[in-house]
Design a protein around this motif. Sequence first.
Motif, PDB file in Angstrom:
ATOM      1  N   ARG A 103     -14.205  31.886   9.351  1.00 54.92           N
ATOM      2  CA  ARG A 103     -13.247  32.481   8.418  1.00 54.92           C
ATOM      3  C   ARG A 103     -12.856  33.841   8.985  1.00 54.92           C
ATOM      4  O   ARG A 103     -13.724  34.665   9.305  1.00 54.92           O
ATOM      5  CB  ARG A 103     -13.852  32.643   7.039  1.00 54.92           C
ATOM      6  N   TRP A 132      -5.719  21.752   1.756  1.00 55.96           N
ATOM      7  CA  TRP A 132      -6.769  22.343   0.923  1.00 55.96           C
ATOM      8  C   TRP A 132      -6.643  23.859   0.812  1.00 55.96           C
ATOM      9  O   TRP A 132      -7.507  24.518   0.256  1.00 55.96           O
ATOM     10  CB  TRP A 132      -8.152  21.947   1.427  1.00 55.96           C
ATOM     11  N   ASN A 161      -6.174  26.383   3.294  1.00 51.77           N
ATOM     12  CA  ASN A 161      -6.512  27.288   4.392  1.00 51.77           C
ATOM     13  C   ASN A 161      -5.412  27.251   5.438  1.00 51.77           C
ATOM     14  O   ASN A 161      -4.877  26.178   5.735  1.00 51.77           O
ATOM     15  CB  ASN A 161      -7.820  26.879   5.075  1.00 51.77           C
ATOM     16  N   PRO A 189      -8.193  31.595   4.089  1.00 51.56           N
ATOM     17  CA  PRO A 189      -7.775  30.998   2.821  1.00 51.56           C
ATOM     18  C   PRO A 189      -6.486  31.669   2.341  1.00 51.56           C
ATOM     19  O   PRO A 189      -6.380  32.902   2.378  1.00 51.56           O
ATOM     20  CB  PRO A 189      -8.925  31.297   1.866  1.00 51.56           C
ATOM     21  N   GLU A 244      -7.199  28.726  -4.935  1.00 56.77           N
ATOM     22  CA  GLU A 244      -8.269  27.730  -4.931  1.00 56.77           C
ATOM     23  C   GLU A 244      -9.116  27.849  -3.660  1.00 56.77           C
ATOM     24  O   GLU A 244     -10.338  27.794  -3.699  1.00 56.77           O
ATOM     25  CB  GLU A 244      -7.698  26.318  -5.042  1.00 56.77           C
ATOM     26  N   ALA A 245      -8.457  28.000  -2.528  1.00 54.62           N
ATOM     27  CA  ALA A 245      -9.180  28.138  -1.258  1.00 54.62           C
ATOM     28  C   ALA A 245      -9.992  29.425  -1.235  1.00 54.62           C
ATOM     29  O   ALA A 245     -11.126  29.443  -0.753  1.00 54.62           O
ATOM     30  CB  ALA A 245      -8.204  28.091  -0.082  1.00 54.62           C
ATOM     31  N   GLY A 251     -11.303  30.901  -3.788  1.00 54.40           N
ATOM     32  CA  GLY A 251     -12.442  30.685  -4.662  1.00 54.40           C
ATOM     33  C   GLY A 251     -13.534  29.854  -4.011  1.00 54.40           C
ATOM     34  O   GLY A 251     -14.718  30.105  -4.225  1.00 54.40           O
ATOM     35  N   ARG A 252     -13.157  28.860  -3.211  1.00 53.93           N
ATOM     36  CA  ARG A 252     -14.143  28.003  -2.560  1.00 53.93           C
ATOM     37  C   ARG A 252     -14.926  28.730  -1.484  1.00 53.93           C
ATOM     38  O   ARG A 252     -16.080  28.383  -1.211  1.00 53.93           O
ATOM     39  CB  ARG A 252     -13.453  26.803  -1.917  1.00 53.93           C
ATOM     40  N   THR A 253     -14.324  29.703  -0.842  1.00 52.57           N
ATOM     41  CA  THR A 253     -14.983  30.347   0.288  1.00 52.57           C
ATOM     42  C   THR A 253     -15.733  31.614  -0.083  1.00 52.57           C
ATOM     43  O   THR A 253     -16.408  32.188   0.765  1.00 52.57           O
ATOM     44  CB  THR A 253     -13.963  30.667   1.403  1.00 52.57           C
ATOM     45  N   GLU A 254     -15.635  32.053  -1.321  1.00 52.22           N
ATOM     46  CA  GLU A 254     -16.389  33.231  -1.736  1.00 52.22           C
ATOM     47  C   GLU A 254     -17.855  32.875  -1.917  1.00 52.22           C
ATOM     48  O   GLU A 254     -18.202  31.827  -2.442  1.00 52.22           O
ATOM     49  CB  GLU A 254     -15.847  33.799  -3.063  1.00 52.22           C
ATOM     50  N   ARG A 255     -18.745  33.707  -1.438  1.00 52.08           N
ATOM     51  CA  ARG A 255     -20.196  33.494  -1.560  1.00 52.08           C
ATOM     52  C   ARG A 255     -20.772  34.498  -2.546  1.00 52.08           C
ATOM     53  O   ARG A 255     -20.354  35.646  -2.600  1.00 52.08           O
ATOM     54  CB  ARG A 255     -20.892  33.693  -0.205  1.00 52.08           C
ATOM     55  N   ASN A 256     -21.744  34.037  -3.285  1.00 46.68           N
ATOM     56  CA  ASN A 256     -22.423  34.949  -4.243  1.00 46.68           C
ATOM     57  C   ASN A 256     -23.491  35.734  -3.535  1.00 46.68           C
ATOM     58  O   ASN A 256     -24.108  35.353  -2.647  1.00 46.68           O
ATOM     59  CB  ASN A 256     -23.027  34.150  -5.394  1.00 46.68           C
TER      60      ASN A 256
END
Length: 135
Positions: A75, A103, A105, A123, A127-128, A130-135
């Motif tokens: 990324r 999707w 990206n 991204p 939506e993209a 949101g999928r690639t964010e890490r907690n």
Amino acid sequence: MNLLSVRIITGEIERLISFYEHITELSIVRYTPDFAELRTATTTLAIGSTKTLQFFGGDEVAKPEQNQSVIIEFRVDDVDNDYERLSAYLKGSIVQEPTVMPWGNKSLLFRDPDGNLVNFFTPVTPEALGRTERN
């Protein structure tokens, strides 16, 4: 469980180390002449020479330059900027110029010197992102 590392086995370790340092602009740590790691915040790309295969059961365990199914993905902040920065360096190795995927990206797909597919992506849809964010 966490995925920590992906390893490339190569017959020409210095060539791959130089390539990945160039495209990522990150330093790779060389632990031995036959093993190195590129560490990021989320995972590690390890690069091992074919000499390391002896520790895993012999030369038949893995074959360099024969990947036909895995894409190594990074990324990046702005795939268009990386394309501009790398297009001359990657001449002849680019598989797909920056393209927005279904999707969400935007992806730049190219091959490393061993023929492994590498994807730099950014991204570009909510939506993209949101999928690639890490907690």
